[in-house]
Structure formats: structure tokens, C-alpha cells
Design a protein around this motif. Structure first.
Motif, mmCIF file in Angstrom:
data_model
loop_
_atom_site.group_PDB
_atom_site.id
_atom_site.type_symbol
_atom_site.label_atom_id
_atom_site.label_comp_id
_atom_site.label_asym_id
_atom_site.label_seq_id
_atom_site.Cartn_x
_atom_site.Cartn_y
_atom_site.Cartn_z
ATOM 1 N N PRO A 3 0.811 -1.228 0.000
ATOM 2 C CA PRO A 3 0.000 0.000 0.000
ATOM 3 C C PRO A 3 0.841 1.274 0.000
ATOM 4 O O PRO A 3 0.482 2.258 -0.644
ATOM 5 C CB PRO A 3 -0.820 -0.108 1.283
ATOM 6 C CG PRO A 3 -0.832 -1.541 1.633
ATOM 7 C CD PRO A 3 0.460 -2.097 1.125
ATOM 8 N N VAL A 4 1.974 1.240 0.695
ATOM 9 C CA VAL A 4 2.864 2.409 0.737
ATOM 10 C C VAL A 4 3.432 2.684 -0.651
ATOM 11 O O VAL A 4 3.405 3.820 -1.136
ATOM 12 C CB VAL A 4 4.008 2.178 1.757
ATOM 13 C CG1 VAL A 4 4.982 3.334 1.737
ATOM 14 C CG2 VAL A 4 3.455 1.958 3.144
ATOM 15 N N VAL A 5 3.925 1.639 -1.304
ATOM 16 C CA VAL A 5 4.496 1.791 -2.641
ATOM 17 C C VAL A 5 3.417 2.251 -3.623
ATOM 18 O O VAL A 5 3.662 3.111 -4.469
ATOM 19 C CB VAL A 5 5.160 0.477 -3.103
ATOM 20 C CG1 VAL A 5 5.571 0.549 -4.561
ATOM 21 C CG2 VAL A 5 6.359 0.168 -2.228
ATOM 22 N N LEU A 6 2.207 1.696 -3.501
ATOM 23 C CA LEU A 6 1.113 2.098 -4.387
ATOM 24 C C LEU A 6 0.763 3.572 -4.195
ATOM 25 O O LEU A 6 0.567 4.311 -5.173
ATOM 26 C CB LEU A 6 -0.117 1.223 -4.142
ATOM 27 C CG LEU A 6 -1.317 1.503 -5.048
ATOM 28 C CD1 LEU A 6 -0.952 1.195 -6.498
ATOM 29 C CD2 LEU A 6 -2.507 0.676 -4.612
ATOM 30 N N PHE A 7 0.706 4.034 -2.939
ATOM 31 C CA PHE A 7 0.420 5.453 -2.667
ATOM 32 C C PHE A 7 1.469 6.344 -3.320
ATOM 33 O O PHE A 7 1.140 7.295 -4.041
ATOM 34 C CB PHE A 7 0.376 5.716 -1.161
ATOM 35 C CG PHE A 7 0.278 7.174 -0.819
ATOM 36 C CD1 PHE A 7 -0.943 7.813 -0.825
ATOM 37 C CD2 PHE A 7 1.413 7.916 -0.516
ATOM 38 C CE1 PHE A 7 -1.038 9.163 -0.526
ATOM 39 C CE2 PHE A 7 1.328 9.263 -0.219
ATOM 40 C CZ PHE A 7 0.094 9.886 -0.220
ATOM 41 N N PHE A 8 2.745 6.054 -3.079
ATOM 42 C CA PHE A 8 3.806 6.878 -3.637
ATOM 43 C C PHE A 8 3.871 6.761 -5.156
ATOM 44 O O PHE A 8 4.177 7.731 -5.833
ATOM 45 C CB PHE A 8 5.157 6.549 -2.997
ATOM 46 C CG PHE A 8 5.299 7.109 -1.618
ATOM 47 C CD1 PHE A 8 5.301 8.471 -1.410
ATOM 48 C CD2 PHE A 8 5.406 6.273 -0.528
ATOM 49 C CE1 PHE A 8 5.414 9.003 -0.139
ATOM 50 C CE2 PHE A 8 5.525 6.792 0.747
ATOM 51 C CZ PHE A 8 5.531 8.151 0.945
ATOM 52 N N VAL A 42 11.698 3.122 -3.828
ATOM 53 C CA VAL A 42 12.690 3.646 -2.888
ATOM 54 C C VAL A 42 12.002 4.301 -1.696
ATOM 55 O O VAL A 42 12.355 4.040 -0.535
ATOM 56 C CB VAL A 42 13.636 4.647 -3.596
ATOM 57 C CG1 VAL A 42 14.495 5.390 -2.600
ATOM 58 C CG2 VAL A 42 14.493 3.919 -4.614
ATOM 59 N N MET A 43 11.003 5.145 -1.957
ATOM 60 C CA MET A 43 10.317 5.834 -0.860
ATOM 61 C C MET A 43 9.546 4.847 0.011
ATOM 62 O O MET A 43 9.489 5.009 1.232
ATOM 63 C CB MET A 43 9.395 6.913 -1.412
ATOM 64 C CG MET A 43 10.173 8.060 -2.017
ATOM 65 S SD MET A 43 9.139 9.284 -2.816
ATOM 66 C CE MET A 43 8.419 10.067 -1.406
ATOM 67 N N GLY A 44 8.945 3.826 -0.588
ATOM 68 C CA GLY A 44 8.254 2.810 0.190
ATOM 69 C C GLY A 44 9.202 2.086 1.124
ATOM 70 O O GLY A 44 8.881 1.818 2.286
ATOM 71 N N LYS A 45 10.391 1.784 0.639
ATOM 72 C CA LYS A 45 11.398 1.112 1.473
ATOM 73 C C LYS A 45 11.887 2.029 2.584
ATOM 74 O O LYS A 45 12.065 1.585 3.725
ATOM 75 C CB LYS A 45 12.566 0.655 0.582
ATOM 76 C CG LYS A 45 13.539 -0.217 1.279
ATOM 77 C CD LYS A 45 12.896 -1.517 1.668
ATOM 78 C CE LYS A 45 13.933 -2.467 2.232
ATOM 79 N NZ LYS A 45 13.339 -3.688 2.738
ATOM 80 N N VAL A 46 12.097 3.311 2.277
ATOM 81 C CA VAL A 46 12.549 4.265 3.294
ATOM 82 C C VAL A 46 11.493 4.414 4.390
ATOM 83 O O VAL A 46 11.819 4.390 5.585
ATOM 84 C CB VAL A 46 12.885 5.630 2.660
ATOM 85 C CG1 VAL A 46 13.066 6.700 3.710
ATOM 86 C CG2 VAL A 46 14.129 5.507 1.807
#
Length: 153
Positions: A3-8, A42-46
Motif C-alpha cells: 500500500p505504501v508503494v502504491l500510494f507513492f 525507494v520511498m516505500g522502502k525508506v
């Protein structure tokens, strides 16, 4: 993490498509999809690493939520600035051959307005994500999903 990666990905894809539309009249080639996909990963991983790092403590429960969200966004922006400048110096070093030449080259060709605008725009996306994360934490898991996507009675 999905969900984080999808949002970003969605947020950055919208930003990249707007950028592509703005520069279309200058015939500049720009691949919005790949840049948004890589940046989202990258942002999802951070964000996942930041969540993991603070999972052991709840010291931020003594502060107002806006302070916590603003501080996390500020720290993220500083890290992006440092890494962005480091990347530009490394790139200039490869072309110039010396560190002094790299810094001189960077200072001569720096586009600070564009760089800071990009940092500000991405920081705004991170701020919105962190604010939504805090709202969901207070309202309960899945509350935002139900709020926005559940059919009204």
C-alpha cells in the motif's frame, strides 16, 4: 509495503505526468512511468525502514501529532537534500576528475530552484502520507479505507 508503494507510485506518477505535460512544448523526452515506479519503491522502502526503526519506542506519544509528522518530513527532506547533493558531486567528480573541480563544476551548473522545488514537492507527498498514517493509527486500522471507499448507507 505494497500500500505504501502504491500510494507513492500514484502520487509520483501524477507529478511526473504533470511535469511531462509542462515540458511537452520544449520537446523534452521524459519517462514518467519508470521514474515514478523507481521513486515509489525507494520511498516505500525508506518509509518501511523508518517505521521499523521507531517500532521499539513510542517517545513521540508525548508530542502533538503534527509536530511528529512535520519533524519526520523535515528529516526526510534533509536526507534527500544531502543525498541529492552527494549524487551531484559524485557525478561532477566523474566528469571533472578532482573533487575541487567537481565542486566548482557543481556550483557553476547548479539549478538550486529546480532541485529545492523537487525536494519540496516530494516532501509534501511524504507529509500527506505520514498525516494519513497518523490519522489511521488514531481511527483504527482500515478506517481511512472505509471512509473513502465504503458505499454510503
Amino acid at each position: 509495503m505494497a500500500p505504501v508503494v502504491l500510494f507513492f507510485f500514484i502520487a509520483l506518477l501524477l507529478i511526473a505526468v504533470m511535469f511531462k505535460l509542462f515540458v511537452a512544448e520544449y520537446s523534452i523526452e521524459f519517462s514518467a512511468f519508470t521514474k515514478a515506479a523507481i521513486a515509489a519503491l525507494v520511498m516505500g522502502k525508506v518509509i518501511a525502514m523508518l517505521d521499523w526503526a521507531e517500532s521499539g519506542r513510542r517517545a513521540d506519544s508525548t508530542h502533538r501529532r503534527i509536530v511528529v509528522v512535520a519533524f519526520k518530513t523535515f528529516v526526510y527532506a534533509l536526507v534527500v537534500i544531502v543525498l541529492g547533493i552527494g549524487e551531484k558531486i559524485f557525478e561532477a567528480y566523474r566528469k571533472a576528475g578532482t573533487l575541487d573541480g567537481a565542486v566548482s563544476r557543481l556550483m557553476a551548473n547548479a539549478n538550486v530552484d529546480r532541485f529545492m522545488g523537487l525536494v519540496l514537492l516530494i516532501s509534501l507527498v511524504v507529509f500527506v502520507y505520514l498525516a494519513m498514517q497518523e490519522i489511521e493509527r488514531v481511527m483504527g486500522k482500515g478506517a481511512l479505507l472505509r471512509l473513502f471507499f465504503k458505499r454510503p448507507a
